[in-house]
Design a protein around this motif. Structure first.
Motif, PDB file in Angstrom:
ATOM      1  N   SER A 176      45.549  17.572  36.094  1.00 37.27           N
ATOM      2  CA  SER A 176      46.466  16.684  35.379  1.00 37.27           C
ATOM      3  C   SER A 176      47.251  17.446  34.319  1.00 37.27           C
ATOM      4  CB  SER A 176      45.692  15.526  34.740  1.00 37.27           C
ATOM      5  OG  SER A 176      44.798  15.987  33.741  1.00 37.27           O
ATOM      6  N   ALA A 177      46.597  18.385  33.627  1.00 36.57           N
ATOM      7  CA  ALA A 177      47.293  19.190  32.627  1.00 36.57           C
ATOM      8  C   ALA A 177      48.361  20.066  33.270  1.00 36.57           C
ATOM      9  CB  ALA A 177      46.291  20.055  31.864  1.00 36.57           C
ATOM     10  N   ALA A 178      48.098  20.537  34.512  1.00 34.88           N
ATOM     11  CA  ALA A 178      49.085  21.355  35.226  1.00 34.88           C
ATOM     12  C   ALA A 178      50.317  20.550  35.616  1.00 34.88           C
ATOM     13  CB  ALA A 178      48.446  21.966  36.477  1.00 34.88           C
ATOM     14  N   LEU A 179      50.204  19.234  35.670  1.00 29.54           N
ATOM     15  CA  LEU A 179      51.359  18.379  35.889  1.00 29.54           C
ATOM     16  C   LEU A 179      52.057  18.036  34.576  1.00 29.54           C
ATOM     17  CD1 LEU A 179      49.948  15.835  38.513  1.00 29.54           C
ATOM     18  CD2 LEU A 179      51.577  17.685  38.941  1.00 29.54           C
ATOM     19  N   MET A 180      51.270  17.778  33.538  1.00 29.24           N
ATOM     20  CA  MET A 180      51.833  17.336  32.266  1.00 29.24           C
ATOM     21  C   MET A 180      52.582  18.427  31.517  1.00 29.24           C
ATOM     22  SD  MET A 180      48.514  15.226  30.936  1.00 29.24           S
ATOM     23  CE  MET A 180      49.125  15.028  29.265  1.00 29.24           C
ATOM     24  N   ALA A 181      51.982  19.613  31.414  1.00 32.74           N
ATOM     25  CA  ALA A 181      52.536  20.649  30.547  1.00 32.74           C
ATOM     26  C   ALA A 181      53.925  21.107  30.987  1.00 32.74           C
ATOM     27  CB  ALA A 181      51.570  21.826  30.465  1.00 32.74           C
ATOM     28  N   PRO A 182      54.127  21.537  32.239  1.00 36.46           N
ATOM     29  CA  PRO A 182      55.469  21.990  32.608  1.00 36.46           C
ATOM     30  C   PRO A 182      56.493  20.866  32.656  1.00 36.46           C
ATOM     31  CG  PRO A 182      54.032  22.012  34.523  1.00 36.46           C
ATOM     32  CD  PRO A 182      53.163  21.732  33.330  1.00 36.46           C
ATOM     33  N   THR A 183      56.070  19.645  33.035  1.00 37.73           N
ATOM     34  CA  THR A 183      57.034  18.549  33.106  1.00 37.73           C
ATOM     35  C   THR A 183      57.515  18.144  31.727  1.00 37.73           C
ATOM     36  OG1 THR A 183      55.189  16.978  33.206  1.00 37.73           O
ATOM     37  CG2 THR A 183      56.184  17.598  35.274  1.00 37.73           C
ATOM     38  N   SER A 184      56.612  18.095  30.745  1.00 35.11           N
ATOM     39  CA  SER A 184      57.032  17.714  29.397  1.00 35.11           C
ATOM     40  C   SER A 184      58.012  18.723  28.821  1.00 35.11           C
ATOM     41  CB  SER A 184      55.821  17.572  28.483  1.00 35.11           C
ATOM     42  OG  SER A 184      55.149  18.810  28.328  1.00 35.11           O
ATOM     43  N   LEU A 185      57.773  20.001  29.086  1.00 34.73           N
ATOM     44  CA  LEU A 185      58.665  21.036  28.578  1.00 34.73           C
ATOM     45  C   LEU A 185      60.016  20.996  29.290  1.00 34.73           C
ATOM     46  CD1 LEU A 185      58.835  23.286  26.555  1.00 34.73           C
ATOM     47  CD2 LEU A 185      57.688  24.808  28.156  1.00 34.73           C
ATOM     48  N   ALA A 186      59.997  20.734  30.596  1.00 38.25           N
ATOM     49  CA  ALA A 186      61.254  20.629  31.343  1.00 38.25           C
ATOM     50  C   ALA A 186      62.047  19.394  30.912  1.00 38.25           C
ATOM     51  CB  ALA A 186      60.963  20.566  32.838  1.00 38.25           C
ATOM     52  N   ILE A 187      61.370  18.289  30.646  1.00 39.22           N
ATOM     53  CA  ILE A 187      62.049  17.089  30.140  1.00 39.22           C
ATOM     54  C   ILE A 187      62.728  17.387  28.816  1.00 39.22           C
ATOM     55  CG2 ILE A 187      61.645  14.790  29.153  1.00 39.22           C
ATOM     56  CD1 ILE A 187      59.458  14.417  31.298  1.00 39.22           C
ATOM     57  N   LEU A 188      62.015  18.082  27.951  1.00 35.71           N
ATOM     58  CA  LEU A 188      62.578  18.433  26.649  1.00 35.71           C
ATOM     59  C   LEU A 188      63.837  19.284  26.814  1.00 35.71           C
ATOM     60  CD1 LEU A 188      60.620  19.531  23.541  1.00 35.71           C
ATOM     61  CD2 LEU A 188      62.415  21.022  24.374  1.00 35.71           C
ATOM     62  N   MET A 189      63.808  20.257  27.735  1.00 34.97           N
ATOM     63  CA  MET A 189      64.989  21.100  27.964  1.00 34.97           C
ATOM     64  C   MET A 189      66.186  20.267  28.416  1.00 34.97           C
ATOM     65  SD  MET A 189      63.576  24.558  29.792  1.00 34.97           S
ATOM     66  CE  MET A 189      65.258  25.195  29.928  1.00 34.97           C
ATOM     67  N   GLY A 190      65.908  19.261  29.239  1.00 36.42           N
ATOM     68  CA  GLY A 190      66.999  18.436  29.737  1.00 36.42           C
ATOM     69  C   GLY A 190      67.574  17.494  28.706  1.00 36.42           C
ATOM     70  N   MET A 191      66.811  17.187  27.667  1.00 38.01           N
ATOM     71  CA  MET A 191      67.263  16.223  26.665  1.00 38.01           C
ATOM     72  C   MET A 191      68.132  16.852  25.585  1.00 38.01           C
ATOM     73  SD  MET A 191      63.754  13.959  26.188  1.00 38.01           S
ATOM     74  CE  MET A 191      64.465  12.881  24.938  1.00 38.01           C
ATOM     75  N   PHE A 192      68.109  18.193  25.497  1.00 42.16           N
ATOM     76  CA  PHE A 192      68.881  18.862  24.453  1.00 42.16           C
ATOM     77  C   PHE A 192      69.793  19.909  25.075  1.00 42.16           C
ATOM     78  CE2 PHE A 192      65.068  17.308  22.405  1.00 42.16           C
ATOM     79  CZ  PHE A 192      65.555  16.770  21.219  1.00 42.16           C
ATOM     80  N   PRO A 193      71.039  19.997  24.626  1.00 42.99           N
ATOM     81  CA  PRO A 193      71.953  21.016  25.163  1.00 42.99           C
ATOM     82  C   PRO A 193      71.525  22.406  24.729  1.00 42.99           C
ATOM     83  CG  PRO A 193      72.941  19.909  23.269  1.00 42.99           C
ATOM     84  CD  PRO A 193      71.670  19.169  23.579  1.00 42.99           C
ATOM     85  N   GLU A 194      71.872  23.392  25.541  1.00 47.65           N
ATOM     86  CA  GLU A 194      71.519  24.771  25.239  1.00 47.65           C
ATOM     87  C   GLU A 194      72.132  25.189  23.920  1.00 47.65           C
ATOM     88  OE1 GLU A 194      71.592  29.191  27.347  1.00 47.65           O
ATOM     89  OE2 GLU A 194      72.446  27.454  28.362  1.00 47.65           O
ATOM     90  N   GLY A 195      71.372  25.885  23.093  1.00 47.36           N
ATOM     91  CA  GLY A 195      71.855  26.302  21.792  1.00 47.36           C
ATOM     92  C   GLY A 195      70.873  25.949  20.698  1.00 47.36           C
ATOM     93  N   PRO A 196      71.342  25.802  19.458  1.00 48.71           N
ATOM     94  CA  PRO A 196      70.450  25.579  18.320  1.00 48.71           C
ATOM     95  C   PRO A 196      69.559  24.351  18.466  1.00 48.71           C
ATOM     96  CG  PRO A 196      72.659  26.131  17.565  1.00 48.71           C
ATOM     97  CD  PRO A 196      72.753  25.956  19.043  1.00 48.71           C
ATOM     98  N   GLU A 197      70.118  23.237  18.998  1.00 44.39           N
ATOM     99  CA  GLU A 197      69.319  22.025  19.098  1.00 44.39           C
ATOM    100  C   GLU A 197      68.150  22.202  20.063  1.00 44.39           C
ATOM    101  OE1 GLU A 197      69.564  19.328  17.190  1.00 44.39           O
ATOM    102  OE2 GLU A 197      71.034  20.571  16.139  1.00 44.39           O
ATOM    103  N   ARG A 198      68.418  22.852  21.210  1.00 38.96           N
ATOM    104  CA  ARG A 198      67.328  23.081  22.155  1.00 38.96           C
ATOM    105  C   ARG A 198      66.301  24.038  21.570  1.00 38.96           C
ATOM    106  NH1 ARG A 198      68.544  25.023  28.218  1.00 38.96           N
ATOM    107  NH2 ARG A 198      69.395  22.895  28.320  1.00 38.96           N
ATOM    108  N   ASN A 199      66.759  25.060  20.856  1.00 41.43           N
ATOM    109  CA  ASN A 199      65.820  25.999  20.246  1.00 41.43           C
ATOM    110  C   ASN A 199      64.903  25.296  19.253  1.00 41.43           C
ATOM    111  OD1 ASN A 199      66.656  28.250  21.637  1.00 41.43           O
ATOM    112  ND2 ASN A 199      68.182  28.828  20.126  1.00 41.43           N
ATOM    113  N   LYS A 200      65.473  24.380  18.477  1.00 41.30           N
ATOM    114  CA  LYS A 200      64.650  23.639  17.525  1.00 41.30           C
ATOM    115  C   LYS A 200      63.617  22.779  18.249  1.00 41.30           C
ATOM    116  CE  LYS A 200      68.183  23.398  13.895  1.00 41.30           C
ATOM    117  NZ  LYS A 200      69.095  22.503  13.133  1.00 41.30           N
TER     118      LYS A 200
END
Length: 462
Positions: free
Chosen positions: A95-119
Motif C-alpha cells: 500500500s505504501a508503494a502505491l501511496m508514496a509515488p502517487t502523492s508526489l506525482a499529484i503534487l507535481m501536477g498541482m503546481f507549475p514548474e518553478g518556485p511554487e513547485r519547488n516549495k
C-alpha cells in the motif's frame, strides 16, 4: 501527510521491536522480519506503483493505496502471531508503494514548474524527514504507555481523513499518453530485482555478505536488473525510459537521497542502542530526547526550500551533507559515562538541520529532471532510492557496530562499537557531499536558453 506516514511506518517499528518480540513470543531474528517485510514490499514495488499511477490515474491509485494502508494497519495492530504481523506488514508495504509515488506525482501536477513547485516539493520532503525523526520521538512513548499495537493503530484515523478529503482536494491526473502499456517484463524484472537487492542487504548483517543466501540474492538481483535494462532498451512503452538516467540531476538526486537515507537509518540504529543499552534510557525517555532533532528538522526543511529558490540544488545538498556529517562526528564521540546534553544533544541538533534540508533538495533535483508524463514512476524511483539507502545504512552500520564490540554485554565495548558505527556514517556523509559537488553542479544554459528561475539549475546530461 502521506510522506510523513509512509516514512514513519518504516522507522517507528525499530523502537517497538523488543516489545513485539516479547508480546508475540518470537525470536530476535524473526522479529527483524517485521521491519524487513515492509521494506522489501515497499522498495520492490515502488517503480510499478508509480507506473500504475501514471497509467490508471494518480488520485485513483492513491485512494486504493490509502484504503489498503488502513486495512493492513488494523491487521498489524490486531495480529495474534508473528506470521500474521509479518504478512500484514507485507500488505502495508504494498500500500505504501502505491501511496508514496502517487502523492508526489499529484503534487507535481498541482503546481507549475518553478518556485511554487519547488516549495511544494520541499514541504513534501521536509514532512517526510520530520516523519523519520518523529518515529523516534513518538514510538517510545506510544509503546511504553499504550502498547506496541498502537504504533499501527495511529495510522487508522489519518488514513480515514485522507480517504475523505482525497476526492475533494486532489484532481485526477495521469500521463498524457492515452495508451495503457504496462510493460509487464520491465515491471517483473525491476520488482523482483529490487526485492532481491534489498533482501540481500537486510540479510547480510546476520548471515554475512559472503554467505550463500546473501551472495545468491545479490547475483539474482544483478541478473534481473541487467535484464531490466535490456527490456527497457527494447520496449515500445518502457516502465522507465532509459534516457532519464542520462540526466545528471536525476541520477545525482537519487544517489543523494539514498545516501541521506543510509546516514539517517544508520545513525538511528546506533544512537537508539547507545541511549538504551549504555545510558539506560527507557523508550519514553529516549523519545523525548529526540525532540531536539525533530525541531531542527522542521527548521532545516524551511531553510532548505528557501535555499532551493535562491541558490539551487547543489549548495543545499552539500550543506546538508556537511551538517549531517558534523552531527554524526559529534555523536561518534559518545562515552560510556555520557549524558544527554554532553554526548547527544549537540550532534542531534546538527544532524536534524541537515536531515530537514537535504532530502528536500535531493527530491526536488530528481523530479526537476523528468517530464510530467512519467512523474509517478520517477517519484517511485526516488522513494526506491530512499528504501535501498536505508537498508544499506542499517546493514553497514550494524556490521560495523558488531565488529567493534557493540553486541557485547560490557558497556565500554558497546560504546566503542556504537562510536565506530557512527564514524561509518560520517564516511557516507562524505560520499553524499561528493555526489553533490560532482553530479549536481549546474550547467550554463545554451545560447537562447533561459535558466529556470525556480531553482537556478538546468537539467544536465551525464
Amino acid at each position: 501527510m502521506t510522506g510523513f506516514m509512509v516514512v514513519l511506518d518504516s522507522q517507528i517499528v525499530i523502537l517497538a521491536l523488543p516489545s513485539i518480540e516479547r508480546g508475540l513470543d518470537v525470536s530476535v531474528e524473526d522479529g527483524q522480519w517485521v521491519l524487513s517485510a515492509y521494506m522489501l514490499a515497499f522498495g520492490g514495488l515502488l517503480l510499478f506503483g508509480g507506473r500504475l499511477a501514471d497509467l490508471r490515474g494518480r488520485r485513483q491509485m492513491f485512494i486504493v493505496g490509502t484504503a489498503l494502508f488502513l486495512v493492513s494497519s488494523l491487521l498489524c495492530g490486531f495480529a495474534w502471531s508473528a506470521a500474521v504481523l509479518i504478512g500484514a506488514r507485507v500488505v502495508q508495504g504494498v500500500s505504501a508503494a502505491l501511496m508514496a509515488p502517487t502523492s508526489l506525482a499529484i503534487l507535481m501536477g498541482m503546481f507549475p514548474e518553478g518556485p511554487e513547485r519547488n516549495k511544494a516539493l520541499a514541504f513534501w520532503s521536509g514532512v517526510g524527514g520530520i516523519g523519520a525523526t518523529a518515529s523516534l520521538l513518538i514510538g517510545g512513548p506510544i509503546t511504553d504507555t499504550l502498547g506496541w499495537a498502537w504504533i499501527f493503530f495511529i495510522n487508522v484515523p489519518v488514513s480515514v481523513v485522507m480517504l475523505v478529503f482525497a476526492p475533494i482536494l486532489f484532481p485526477e491526473s495521469r500521463g498524457r499518453s492515452g495508451r495503457r502499456a504496462y510493460d509487464p517484463a520491465g515491471a517483473l524484472t525491476s520488482t523482483v530485482g529490487l526485492m532481491l537487492l534489498i533482501g540481500a542487504i537486510v540479510l547480510a548483517p546476520a548471515k554475512g555478505w559472503l554467505s550463500g543466501p546473501a551472495l545468491g540474492m545479490l547475483l539474482g538481483s544483478a541478473v534481473l536488473l541487467g535484464l531490466f535494462v535490456l527490456v527497457e532498451s527494447r520496449a515500445v512503452a518502457p516502465l522507465v525510459p532509459l534516457q532519464t538516467f542520462r540526466s545528471r540531476l536525476f541520477v545525482g538526486g537519487n544517489l543523494a537521497m539514498s545516501l541521506f537515507a543510509a546516514i539517517t537509518v544508520g545513525m538511528s540504529i546506533a544512537v537508539t542502542a547507545y541511549a538504551q543499552q549504555v545510558l539506560g534510557y527507557t523508550p519514553l525517555q529516549f523519545g523525548l530526547g529526540m525532540v531536539a532533532m525533530t525541531v531542527m528538522a522542521v527548521v532545516g526543511s524551511y531553510v532548505g526550500q528557501a535555499g532551493l529558490t535562491k541558490i539551487g540544488f547543489r549548495p543545499v545538498v552539500a550543506t546538508a551533507a556537511v551538517a549531517m556529517g558534523v552531527g554524526v562526528f559529534l555523536l561518534s564521540q559518545v562515552t560510556v559515562h555520557g549524558t544527554y546534553f554532553a554526548d547527544l544533544f549537540p550532534g542531534l541538533l546538527m544532524f536534524g538541520l541537515g536531515l530537514g534540508a537535504g532530502p528536500v533538495a535531493a527530491v526536488a533535483a530528481t523530479l526537476s529532471a523528468v517530464d510530467q508524463e512519467i512523474a509517478g514512476v520517477a517519484s517511485g524511483a526516488a522513494n526506491a532510492g530512499f528504501q535501498i539507502g536505508g537498508a544499506l545504512g542499517a546493514a553497514v552500520t550494524s556490521a560495523i557496530v558488531v565488529s567493534n564490540g557493540g553486541d557485547s554485554a560490557e558497556p565500554a565495548r558497546m560504546t566503542n562499537g556504537f562510536g565506530a558505527g557512527l564514524t561509518g556514517d560520517l564516511v557516507i556523509a562524505v560520499g553524499c557531499l561528493s555526489v553533490a559537488l560532482v553530479l549536481l553542479r549546474p550547467k550554463q544554459p545554451a545560447p537562447g536558453q533561459d535558466r529556470d528561475p525556480g531553482n537556478g539549475e538546468v537539467a544536465t546530461q551525464l
